[in-house]
Write a protein that holds these residues in place. Sequence first.
Motif, PDB file in Angstrom:
ATOM      1  N   LYS A 311       0.838  -1.208   0.000  1.00  0.00           N
ATOM      2  CA  LYS A 311       0.000   0.000   0.000  1.00  0.00           C
ATOM      3  C   LYS A 311       0.873   1.259   0.000  1.00  0.00           C
ATOM      4  CE  LYS A 311      -3.886   0.096   0.292  1.00  0.00           C
ATOM      5  NZ  LYS A 311      -4.847   0.152  -0.843  1.00  0.00           N
ATOM      6  N   ILE A 312       1.936   1.252   0.807  1.00  0.00           N
ATOM      7  CA  ILE A 312       2.827   2.415   0.872  1.00  0.00           C
ATOM      8  C   ILE A 312       3.504   2.645  -0.474  1.00  0.00           C
ATOM      9  CG2 ILE A 312       4.993   3.268   1.901  1.00  0.00           C
ATOM     10  CD1 ILE A 312       4.008   2.065   4.572  1.00  0.00           C
ATOM     11  N   ALA A 313       3.860   1.560  -1.172  1.00  0.00           N
ATOM     12  CA  ALA A 313       4.481   1.692  -2.503  1.00  0.00           C
ATOM     13  C   ALA A 313       3.536   2.413  -3.463  1.00  0.00           C
ATOM     14  CB  ALA A 313       4.843   0.312  -3.041  1.00  0.00           C
ATOM     15  N   ALA A 354       8.872   1.467  -6.906  1.00  0.00           N
ATOM     16  CA  ALA A 354       8.173   2.739  -6.682  1.00  0.00           C
ATOM     17  C   ALA A 354       9.177   3.871  -6.452  1.00  0.00           C
ATOM     18  CB  ALA A 354       7.240   2.611  -5.483  1.00  0.00           C
ATOM     19  N   LEU A 355      10.259   3.574  -5.697  1.00  0.00           N
ATOM     20  CA  LEU A 355      11.293   4.592  -5.455  1.00  0.00           C
ATOM     21  C   LEU A 355      11.969   5.006  -6.758  1.00  0.00           C
ATOM     22  CD1 LEU A 355      12.965   3.103  -2.220  1.00  0.00           C
ATOM     23  CD2 LEU A 355      11.444   5.087  -2.330  1.00  0.00           C
ATOM     24  N   GLY A 369      13.088  14.850  -4.246  1.00  0.00           N
ATOM     25  CA  GLY A 369      14.196  14.992  -3.293  1.00  0.00           C
ATOM     26  C   GLY A 369      14.079  14.038  -2.110  1.00  0.00           C
ATOM     27  N   LEU A 370      12.864  13.894  -1.573  1.00  0.00           N
ATOM     28  CA  LEU A 370      12.644  12.982  -0.436  1.00  0.00           C
ATOM     29  C   LEU A 370      12.900  11.535  -0.846  1.00  0.00           C
ATOM     30  CD1 LEU A 370       9.389  14.584   1.025  1.00  0.00           C
ATOM     31  CD2 LEU A 370      11.571  14.413   2.224  1.00  0.00           C
ATOM     32  N   THR A 371      12.501  11.179  -2.085  1.00  0.00           N
ATOM     33  CA  THR A 371      12.717   9.807  -2.574  1.00  0.00           C
ATOM     34  C   THR A 371      14.202   9.508  -2.704  1.00  0.00           C
ATOM     35  OG1 THR A 371      10.644  10.019  -3.824  1.00  0.00           O
ATOM     36  CG2 THR A 371      12.059   8.151  -4.358  1.00  0.00           C
ATOM     37  N   VAL A 372      14.955  10.473  -3.205  1.00  0.00           N
ATOM     38  CA  VAL A 372      16.420  10.300  -3.323  1.00  0.00           C
ATOM     39  C   VAL A 372      17.030  10.045  -1.941  1.00  0.00           C
ATOM     40  CG1 VAL A 372      18.578  11.502  -3.873  1.00  0.00           C
ATOM     41  CG2 VAL A 372      16.644  11.627  -5.455  1.00  0.00           C
TER      42      VAL A 372
END
Length: 420
Positions: A311-313, A354-355, A369-372
């Motif tokens: 779900k988070i993905a 997803a990332l 930026g947060l994903t990086v």
Amino acid sequence: MTHVEPLPLLGKSPAAERQNLFMRKLQVCCFQFDFTDTLRSAREKEIKRQTLLELVDFIQSGTGKVAEACLGEMIKMVGVNIFRCLPPASHESSGTEVVDPDEEENYSEPSWQHLQIVYELLLRYVVSSDTDTKVAKRYIDHTFVLKLLDLFDTEDFREREYLKMVLHRIYGKFMVHRPLIRKSISNIFYRFIYETERHSGVGELLEILGSIINGFSMPMREEHKLFLMRALIPLHKTKQVGNYHQQLSYCIVQFVDKDYKLADMVIRGLLKYWPLVNCQKEVLFLGELEEVLEETQSAEFQRCMVPLFRKIARCLNSPHFQVAERALFFWNSEHIVSLIAENRQVILPIIFEALEKNIQSHWNTEVHGLTVNVRKMFLEMDAELVDECQKQLAEKQAKAREVAEQREMTWKKLEDVARK
């Protein structure tokens, strides 16, 4: 009494006459007036208001304990004033959908100038140290409590605030009413969830429950766990959850704080009722989920981590930047990061794609930026696992390209056959 007339003050009357005068004042306060016409019976309304204020002062000052003979009449007077048929809710009279309470005009009960003082009188009596619960419970009985609970559906928020205070004090002081109050609140919630989806006082009832749950003893009784599963968790499914989510989230977190073993059931319940198209609701769910995870221990986390991170993905890839951003904020919590690190072999393969997708193509720079940063965190945790996930993703993408090419060739063959 057939009409309203001013009576002598209680404080200035002889002690021997005080009880009889108190009863007469209660009779004055039983008179009902039409408040739709402000000018009608204005003098009588003011006499009643002043009499009510005097009774409140009398109870609050503690100068005279209310005799049992008067108590029954006082509770009867309270009932005569507050127990009434509530007017149709605005959506019932207009036929429109329930709107956000911030956007609609607040309803005001016309008789509030009297009602407020009656509620104040009841509240002062319940909290008074002079109140003998063994005597009072004969008059503040089950029927009285059930009628109080029915009033929570009033659209006047001021009345709901008083009802909340009174019921909370009754719950604390009258042990005999506690099971009834809990069961009745459950029934209100069941009717709201499964039948009407319309009730004005859900938020206030949840506030009372927050204090009740806080006082639960351990080990927790099965009755309380069933209430969590059957009433509180399904409250997430309604359209109006945004109106009371803060109070609901507090109650849910209180349960997990009391008994960490309930975390798995709560998380699975949230996933069951997860919104499909309402992004604002999704942001609320993510906030609540983070609070629950803060109280979750490793064993319970492992039981639900696979469906949870699937779900988070999906949330990470949401085109609505607030949803994606709220999901990425999970990695700001040391406790959640420690749970993820402990189970990274399972979690990273679920969310890695997803990332990568966010890094390559998400439109919002903040989310990018947060994903990086999250990817960098995983790289520091376990560089070999990141490399392995990268290889698996490359293989998956290569297979997907191969399948797409094969499909295209098949369609071309069909088109050639069709032309012939």
